[in-house]
Design an enzyme around this catalytic site. Sequence first.
Site, short mmCIF file in Angstrom:
data_model
loop_
_atom_site.label_atom_id
_atom_site.label_comp_id
_atom_site.label_asym_id
_atom_site.label_seq_id
_atom_site.Cartn_x
_atom_site.Cartn_y
_atom_site.Cartn_z
N GLY A 66 54.90 -6.60 28.83
CA GLY A 66 53.62 -5.90 28.93
C GLY A 66 53.26 -5.52 30.35
O GLY A 66 52.13 -5.73 30.79
N SER A 92 53.31 -2.44 31.66
CA SER A 92 53.01 -1.01 31.80
C SER A 92 51.66 -0.77 32.48
O SER A 92 51.38 0.35 32.89
CB SER A 92 53.04 -0.33 30.43
N ILE A 108 47.42 -6.66 34.18
CA ILE A 108 47.92 -7.89 34.80
C ILE A 108 49.44 -7.86 34.90
O ILE A 108 50.01 -8.26 35.92
CB ILE A 108 47.42 -9.11 33.98
N ASP A 150 58.85 -3.36 20.65
CA ASP A 150 57.71 -4.01 20.00
C ASP A 150 58.02 -5.50 19.80
O ASP A 150 58.92 -5.84 19.04
CB ASP A 150 57.43 -3.32 18.65
N ASN A 192 53.50 -12.03 29.13
CA ASN A 192 52.19 -11.45 29.44
C ASN A 192 51.67 -10.51 28.35
O ASN A 192 50.46 -10.38 28.18
CB ASN A 192 52.28 -10.71 30.78
N SER A 194 44.61 -17.57 27.90
CA SER A 194 43.25 -17.05 28.07
C SER A 194 42.22 -18.16 28.08
O SER A 194 42.37 -19.16 27.37
CB SER A 194 42.92 -16.08 26.94
N TYR A 252 42.59 -13.77 18.28
CA TYR A 252 43.02 -13.71 19.68
C TYR A 252 42.91 -15.10 20.32
O TYR A 252 43.86 -15.59 20.93
CB TYR A 252 42.17 -12.69 20.44
N LYS A 282 46.10 -17.48 21.62
CA LYS A 282 46.27 -17.92 23.01
C LYS A 282 46.33 -19.44 23.10
O LYS A 282 47.09 -20.00 23.89
CB LYS A 282 45.14 -17.36 23.87
N1 LIG Z 1 42.18 -8.40 31.04
C1 LIG Z 1 41.54 -9.53 30.80
O1 LIG Z 1 40.31 -9.62 30.97
C2 LIG Z 1 42.30 -10.74 30.31
C3 LIG Z 1 41.64 -11.98 30.27
C4 LIG Z 1 42.33 -13.11 29.83
C5 LIG Z 1 43.65 -13.00 29.46
N2 LIG Z 1 44.27 -11.78 29.49
C6 LIG Z 1 45.66 -11.71 29.06
O2 LIG Z 1 46.42 -11.15 30.09
C7 LIG Z 1 47.51 -10.39 29.55
C8 LIG Z 1 47.48 -8.98 30.08
O3 LIG Z 1 46.19 -8.45 29.86
P1 LIG Z 1 45.83 -6.94 30.25
O4 LIG Z 1 44.38 -6.79 30.10
O5 LIG Z 1 46.51 -6.58 31.50
O6 LIG Z 1 46.58 -6.21 29.01
P2 LIG Z 1 46.54 -4.71 28.46
O7 LIG Z 1 46.00 -3.77 29.48
O8 LIG Z 1 45.91 -4.74 27.12
O9 LIG Z 1 48.11 -4.44 28.31
C9 LIG Z 1 48.82 -5.09 27.31
C10 LIG Z 1 50.29 -4.97 27.57
O10 LIG Z 1 50.98 -5.59 26.47
C11 LIG Z 1 51.85 -4.64 25.88
N3 LIG Z 1 51.86 -4.82 24.44
C12 LIG Z 1 50.81 -4.72 23.57
N4 LIG Z 1 51.25 -4.87 22.30
C13 LIG Z 1 52.59 -5.08 22.38
C14 LIG Z 1 53.61 -5.26 21.41
N5 LIG Z 1 53.38 -5.28 20.09
N6 LIG Z 1 54.89 -5.43 21.84
C15 LIG Z 1 55.15 -5.39 23.17
N7 LIG Z 1 54.25 -5.21 24.12
C16 LIG Z 1 52.97 -5.05 23.72
C17 LIG Z 1 51.30 -3.27 26.26
O11 LIG Z 1 52.35 -2.32 26.23
P3 LIG Z 1 52.03 -0.74 25.99
O12 LIG Z 1 51.24 -0.28 27.19
O13 LIG Z 1 53.35 -0.07 25.92
O14 LIG Z 1 51.24 -0.67 24.73
C18 LIG Z 1 50.77 -3.54 27.67
O15 LIG Z 1 51.81 -3.46 28.61
C19 LIG Z 1 47.35 -10.48 28.03
O16 LIG Z 1 48.14 -11.54 27.54
C20 LIG Z 1 45.89 -10.80 27.87
O17 LIG Z 1 45.64 -11.45 26.65
C21 LIG Z 1 43.62 -10.66 29.92
#
Ligand SMILES: NC(=O)c1ccc[n+]([C@@H]2O[C@H](COP(=O)([O-])OP(=O)(O)OC[C@H]3O[C@@H](n4cnc5c(N)ncnc54)[C@H](OP(=O)(O)O)[C@@H]3O)[C@@H](O)[C@H]2O)c1
Length: 266
Positions: free
Chosen positions: A22, A24, A27, A71, A98, A159, A172, A176
């Site tokens: 993840g 792209s 984080i 995926d 991630n 998380s 969710y 986690k």
């Molecule tokens: N942002 C926050 O506030 C926050 C807080 C606590 C924890 N987290 C955790 O931190 C991590 C990253 O968060 P983020 O906000 O940076 O994430 P995000 O912007 O939602 O990006 C999610 C990433 O996961 C990939 N992904 C989603 N579904 C997938 C699948 N079925 N197979 C493979 N890859 C998949 C996406 O790929 P595509 O772009 O190709 O779809 C993207 O690269 C996650 O585990 C999230 O739960 C985030």
Amino acid sequence: MTDRPHHSATDGDIVKGVLVTGASRGIGRAVATAFATRGYRVAVHYASSRHDAETTLRGLDGDGHVVVGGDLADPGEARRIVDEAVEALGRVDVLVNNAAQAPTEQTRHPVAEVDYDGWVAVWRRTVDVNLLGAVNVTWAVARHLIELGNGGSIVNVGSRGAFRGEPEHPAYGASKAALQAFGQSMAQALAPHGISVTSVAPGLVATERQEAALTGPDGDALRGQSPFGRVGTPRDVAAAVVHLASPDAVWSSGAILDVNGASYLR
Ligand SMILES: NC(=O)c1ccc[n+]([C@@H]2O[C@H](COP(=O)([O-])OP(=O)(O)OC[C@H]3O[C@@H](n4cnc5c(N)ncnc54)[C@H](OP(=O)(O)O)[C@@H]3O)[C@@H](O)[C@H]2O)c1
């Protein structure tokens, strides 16, 4: 006795590899960037956003990095992703689990509102991606690391919601919590092979996905969750991940590190 150099990205003449799922955007992109800056070769994984993954790739210091798509909900794809990363980088020493299906308006499923089919569908998909995707990638990387016989590390991105509760996105929060518990079992299972397994549990992080919430009417309240008066940045989380992945942090194996600016203490 000589200490291993702090966070060396090389092992003799060999450059270490890291697979970041993840990566792209958000984080994952910050984590990929942090490892590349430290001299690692990075496999930038994405699900469907190839263009964004290539943007991550172009921003990385050094060379030899690759993008790998797939995926994670599909067990065959999860294994192929690891095989491709190992093939392209020569080796993978660090895995960062991630990728996740995020809690969004589309995936909202409060028990008092959602119909049964919607409930079942969101739970299934969330567990398939957030838990089983990471579980299956971990199997493949663990077997590769055991074969290499040189230790290694796995860091899961969990998380704060696993502890604090996610009433609007219970699948969710549960996924986690399960990922973090899985990491603790793997820490014990893989320690005899010199492999450390840890998790970070971030609070709200200012990624592209959170931009609307942070610039909207609730922005100040969200920033006020932390006594620092701000939300986390992708770099805050990447710094913790890089630390936990380093050989110097091996004694923290099994830990779940809060990365939430003291917004929620447990
Ligand atoms: N942002 C926050 O506030 C926050 C807080 C606590 C924890 N987290 C955790 O931190 C991590 C990253 O968060 P983020 O906000 O940076 O994430 P995000 O912007 O939602 O990006 C999610 C990433 O996961 C990939 N992904 C989603 N579904 C997938 C699948 N079925 N197979 C493979 N890859 C998949 C996406 O790929 P595509 O772009 O190709 O779809 C993207 O690269 C996650 O585990 C999230 O739960 C985030």
